[in-house]
Scaffold this active site. Structure first.
Site, PDB file in Angstrom:
ATOM      1  N   CYS A 147       0.924  -1.267   0.023  1.00  0.00           N
ATOM      2  CA  CYS A 147       0.088  -0.008   0.038  1.00  0.00           C
ATOM      3  C   CYS A 147       0.857   1.248  -0.011  1.00  0.00           C
ATOM      4  CB  CYS A 147      -0.990  -0.016   0.818  1.00  0.00           C
ATOM      5  SG  CYS A 147      -0.280   0.106   2.921  1.00  0.00           S
ATOM      6  N   CYS A 181      -1.835   1.541  -4.275  1.00  0.00           N
ATOM      7  CA  CYS A 181      -0.592   2.107  -4.760  1.00  0.00           C
ATOM      8  C   CYS A 181      -0.521   2.484  -6.307  1.00  0.00           C
ATOM      9  CB  CYS A 181       0.579   1.271  -4.345  1.00  0.00           C
ATOM     10  SG  CYS A 181       0.902  -0.166  -5.547  1.00  0.00           S
ATOM     11  N   CYS A 189       3.376   0.681  -8.614  1.00  0.00           N
ATOM     12  CA  CYS A 189       3.718  -0.829  -8.146  1.00  0.00           C
ATOM     13  C   CYS A 189       4.194  -1.202  -9.468  1.00  0.00           C
ATOM     14  CB  CYS A 189       2.459  -1.625  -8.000  1.00  0.00           C
ATOM     15  SG  CYS A 189       1.811  -1.192  -6.117  1.00  0.00           S
TER      16      CYS A 189
END
Length: 134
Positions: A12, A86, A90
């Site tokens: 996250c 995110c 990512c």
């Protein structure tokens, strides 16, 4: 990654709430049958204390965890990457299993509002464990 057990990475933004709770649940449920990691694209200085309290209520201690920066190596090591808001931060590698869990960020919320998020995380982790067949 261990040859005999899957590796799961929870990601996250701040690695202070959702991903820490998920990692705590997975460690508690799967024990040493799964390698558990968590990271954030913009890690906070410490784990969200309200998330710590919410997890304490269900007997899981995440107080000693420290937010970590998301690295390409962490994603490369994981068999399963679970993202939680995110977005484009990512990294994506072909052949990896990705899941995106849409969960409210507990940052700044009171305990009574974090409990339902915690419970949702637990249910998702339980389903994940079943899908890993560990």
């Amino acid at each position: 990654m261990s040859e005999s057990r899957p590796a799961v990475l929870f990601v996250c933004v701040h690695n202070a709430g959702r991903s820490q709770m998920a990692a705590g649940f997975l460690r508690a449920i799967a024990g040493d049958r799964v390698d558990v990691y968590s990271a954030g694209s913009e890690p906070a200085d410490q784990v969200n204390q309200v998330a710590v309290g919410a997890m304490h209520e269900v007997g899981i201690d995440i107080v000693g965890q420290t937010p970590a920066i998301l690295t390409t190596d962490a994603v490369r090591t994981a068999d399963v990457v679970v993202t939680m808001g995110c977005g484009d931060a990512c990294p994506v590698f072909p052949g990896k299993r990705y899941e995106d869990w849409e969960l409210q960020d507990p940052a700044g919320l009171p305990l009574e509002d974090v409990r339902p998020i915690r419970d949702d995380v637990r249910a998702r982790v339980e389903r994940l464990v079943t899908s890993l067949s560990v």
